[in-house]
Design an enzyme around this catalytic site. Structure first.
Site, PDB file in Angstrom:
ATOM      1  N   TYR A  25       0.846  -1.194   0.000  1.00 49.68           N
ATOM      2  CA  TYR A  25       0.000   0.000   0.000  1.00 49.68           C
ATOM      3  C   TYR A  25       0.881   1.243   0.000  1.00 49.68           C
ATOM      4  O   TYR A  25       1.841   1.325   0.765  1.00 49.68           O
ATOM      5  CB  TYR A  25      -0.886   0.028   1.253  1.00 49.68           C
ATOM      6  CG  TYR A  25      -2.317  -0.352   0.997  1.00 49.68           C
ATOM      7  CD1 TYR A  25      -3.101   0.390   0.116  1.00 49.68           C
ATOM      8  CD2 TYR A  25      -2.899  -1.432   1.644  1.00 49.68           C
ATOM      9  CE1 TYR A  25      -4.422   0.062  -0.119  1.00 49.68           C
ATOM     10  CE2 TYR A  25      -4.227  -1.779   1.424  1.00 49.68           C
ATOM     11  CZ  TYR A  25      -4.987  -1.025   0.533  1.00 49.68           C
ATOM     12  OH  TYR A  25      -6.291  -1.352   0.310  1.00 49.68           O
ATOM     13  N   ARG A  46      -2.335  -2.023 -18.586  1.00 49.00           N
ATOM     14  CA  ARG A  46      -3.595  -1.298 -18.575  1.00 49.00           C
ATOM     15  C   ARG A  46      -3.601  -0.333 -17.393  1.00 49.00           C
ATOM     16  O   ARG A  46      -3.442  -0.741 -16.242  1.00 49.00           O
ATOM     17  CB  ARG A  46      -4.768  -2.270 -18.484  1.00 49.00           C
ATOM     18  CG  ARG A  46      -4.825  -3.256 -19.643  1.00 49.00           C
ATOM     19  CD  ARG A  46      -6.065  -4.102 -19.606  1.00 49.00           C
ATOM     20  NE  ARG A  46      -7.241  -3.311 -19.895  1.00 49.00           N
ATOM     21  CZ  ARG A  46      -7.677  -3.047 -21.133  1.00 49.00           C
ATOM     22  NH1 ARG A  46      -7.017  -3.502 -22.186  1.00 49.00           N
ATOM     23  NH2 ARG A  46      -8.761  -2.323 -21.319  1.00 49.00           N
ATOM     24  N   LYS A  68      -2.795   0.440 -25.265  1.00 52.30           N
ATOM     25  CA  LYS A  68      -3.019   0.862 -26.650  1.00 52.30           C
ATOM     26  C   LYS A  68      -1.679   1.038 -27.381  1.00 52.30           C
ATOM     27  O   LYS A  68      -0.826   0.157 -27.321  1.00 52.30           O
ATOM     28  CB  LYS A  68      -3.878   2.119 -26.690  1.00 52.30           C
ATOM     29  CG  LYS A  68      -5.272   1.943 -26.061  1.00 52.30           C
ATOM     30  CD  LYS A  68      -6.121   3.162 -26.256  1.00 52.30           C
ATOM     31  CE  LYS A  68      -7.528   3.001 -25.712  1.00 52.30           C
ATOM     32  NZ  LYS A  68      -7.605   3.155 -24.247  1.00 52.30           N
ATOM     33  N   GLU A 122      -0.479   4.878  -0.353  1.00 50.04           N
ATOM     34  CA  GLU A 122      -1.243   6.112  -0.480  1.00 50.04           C
ATOM     35  C   GLU A 122      -0.342   7.324  -0.278  1.00 50.04           C
ATOM     36  O   GLU A 122       0.472   7.355   0.642  1.00 50.04           O
ATOM     37  CB  GLU A 122      -2.374   6.173   0.548  1.00 50.04           C
ATOM     38  CG  GLU A 122      -3.563   5.328   0.210  1.00 50.04           C
ATOM     39  CD  GLU A 122      -3.595   4.070   1.014  1.00 50.04           C
ATOM     40  OE1 GLU A 122      -4.683   3.557   1.255  1.00 50.04           O
ATOM     41  OE2 GLU A 122      -2.502   3.599   1.416  1.00 50.04           O
ATOM     42  N   THR A 135      -4.319   6.525 -21.618  1.00 51.08           N
ATOM     43  CA  THR A 135      -4.097   5.196 -21.065  1.00 51.08           C
ATOM     44  C   THR A 135      -2.634   4.855 -21.299  1.00 51.08           C
ATOM     45  O   THR A 135      -1.931   5.535 -22.053  1.00 51.08           O
ATOM     46  CB  THR A 135      -4.990   4.157 -21.755  1.00 51.08           C
ATOM     47  OG1 THR A 135      -4.790   4.255 -23.173  1.00 51.08           O
ATOM     48  CG2 THR A 135      -6.452   4.379 -21.438  1.00 51.08           C
ATOM     49  N   ASP A 159      -7.281  14.266 -24.491  1.00 53.06           N
ATOM     50  CA  ASP A 159      -7.324  12.842 -24.129  1.00 53.06           C
ATOM     51  C   ASP A 159      -6.724  12.075 -25.308  1.00 53.06           C
ATOM     52  O   ASP A 159      -7.397  11.808 -26.302  1.00 53.06           O
ATOM     53  CB  ASP A 159      -8.762  12.420 -23.862  1.00 53.06           C
ATOM     54  CG  ASP A 159      -8.884  10.935 -23.519  1.00 53.06           C
ATOM     55  OD1 ASP A 159      -7.882  10.199 -23.646  1.00 53.06           O
ATOM     56  OD2 ASP A 159      -9.989  10.508 -23.127  1.00 53.06           O
TER      57      ASP A 159
END
Length: 452
Positions: A44, A246, A240, A46, A237, A210
């Site tokens: 983790y 991903r 692609k 954060e 992203t 985008d």
């Protein structure tokens, strides 16, 4: 062993023996796969590593940095290095002042930008979904469309290009807080300079691009970078055309500050506003194993070979589009300028896109049915199909393979037409089986990156 691994093996076989023509999909390298499957998934993290003032792209300096982190858990000495490298590589790759590598997806990246700059009810000007835009650009079924006021511009039917006159008129009339250029089924190169000029005439307007579909082409130098024309933010992203895991990425121009301190709401401070919007604004724990894989993919994209790859994607797409048109397929916009093409199979052959998609899938050619601008058919049986060349180019295919794919597609369409006209479905089975074997034989000549 869990049955899940049998399914994974079957999917690997499908990918190996077929050809992936969906323009939003690609194959990652062994190194990217290894990073995603690493023990970083256990951690983790954060918060953020302290990147403020660490402007160098020298990786040895980044790795040696002793800056304290801004995390909420201990044990971050390795995750900080991973994220700092991912940020530095992304900034170098796209000539950005800052990068947030934590978004879990392109949709999450877009929502974080909206949350950073907008108040509920503010106006966003983006491309119409029916003309090639994306769900997150204002589709009424999305959460963001319930919070913000999306106004859509479209494309010109004759050329398939953005209707810049409409965009300019709407911008002056609606005074949007964001002008968004982005798409999922658009074959042209946007005029970023013209859009940036329009945006500068609107007080307090954030220019957002985008570029999820063409980020790899931008990284490879075969597509213009909107940041070079004055855009404040670029989202994407990381799969692609960029050929990574991903996930999502936000790139910004402006002043990088401490995300723990709320900055003034100005365009200059957009990097820090976005950092605060990603965490804690819209996400919790970052996926450190995916961030590591992003860093690996960015490193691969910085290599000279990636420029060759990006150029080949476009070359293959233009070759395939021309071959399809020669065989009677109607390509929206007369072909393509990037990695994808949108084909109106209803206008070409009187078929809906879903029938063509499913029949092509029978022979191992995977693409997707897609609406065309002003489509008269329903969304689940649209007039078009969408296909592209990033994945097959990754496997090393070129002109000869593009011509064979076009031939196979025409043969499948002929079968669909005969079925539509009443031929018994059983008659075509031997023909489809033969085509499936031809596709398989060619596919096996071009190994997946994970097989090398």
């Amino acid at each position: 062993m869990d049955v899940i691994f049998d399914i994974i093996a079957t999917e690997e076989k499908r990918q190996r023996e077929g050809l992936e023509l969906i323009p939003s999909e690609n194959y990652v390298s062994r190194d990217v796969l290894a990073a995603m499957g690493s023990v970083l998934t256990n951690k983790y993290s954060e918060g953020y590593p302290d990147f403020d003032g660490l402007t160098t792209d020298d990786e040895a300096t980044i790795l040696a940095s002793k800056k304290p982190d801004r995390r909420y858990y201990g044990g971050q000495q390795n995750t900080d290095k991973v994220e700092r490298l991912a940020i530095a590589r992304a900034c170098k790759l796209f000539r950005a002042d800052h990068a947030n590598v934590q978004p879990h997806s392109g949709a999450q990246a877009n929502n974080a930008v909206y949350n950073a700059w907008l108040e509920p009810g503010d106006t966003v000007l983006g491309m119409n979904l029916g003309h090639g835009g994306h769900l997150t650009h204002g589709s009424p079924v999305t959460q963001s469309a319930k919070i913000y006021n999306f106004i859509n511009y479209g494309t010109v039917a004759e050329t398939g290009d953005i209707d810049y006159d409409e965009l300019e008129r709407l911008a002056h009339e609606k005074q949007p807080k964001i002008i968004l250029v982005g798409y999922s089924a658009f074959m042209k190169v946007p005029d970023f300079e013209r859009v940036a000029k329009i945006g500068r005439e609107i007080p307090g307007c954030l220019l957002m691009a985008d570029m999820a579909h063409v980020a790899g082409l931008i990284a490879g130098g075969v597509h213009p970078n909107p940041l070079d024309f004055g855009f404040h933010v670029m989202t994407t992203t990381t799969h692609k055309t960029l050929r990574g895991p991903r996930g999502g990425l936000i790139l910004t121009r402006g002043v990088v500050g401490n995300p723990l301190k709320r900055p003034e709401h100005t365009l200059e401070n957009i990097p820090t506003l976005i950092d605060r919007s990603v965490f804690p604004g819209t996400q919790g724990g970052p996926l450190m194993h995916v961030i590591a894989a992003k860093a690996v993919a960015f490193g691969e994209a910085l290599a000279p070979e990636f420029q060759t790859y990006a150029a080949k994607i476009v070359e293959n797409a233009k070759t395939l589009a021309a071959a399809l048109m020669e065989r009677g397929f109607y390509c929206i916009g007369g072909g393509t300028e990037n990695h994808l093409m949108l084909v109106d199979v209803y206008k070409s052959f009187g078929l809906d896109g879903k029938v063509v998609e499913r029949t092509l899938d029978e022979i191992g050619l995977t693409l997707n049915a897609n609406a065309i601008p002003n489509d008269t058919l329903p969304p689940f049986k649209p007039s078009g199909i969408r296909l592209g060349t990033p994945a097959i180019t990754t496997r090393g295919m070129g002109e000869a393979e593009m011509l064979r794919i076009a031939d196979w597609m025409k043969q499948v369409v002929d079968i669909c037409v005969r079925r539509r006209d009443g031929e018994d479905i059983e008659i075509a089975k031997p023909e489809l089986a033969r085509l499936r074997e031809e596709v398989r034989e060619m596919a096996l000549q071009f190994p997946l990156p994970s097989d090398k």
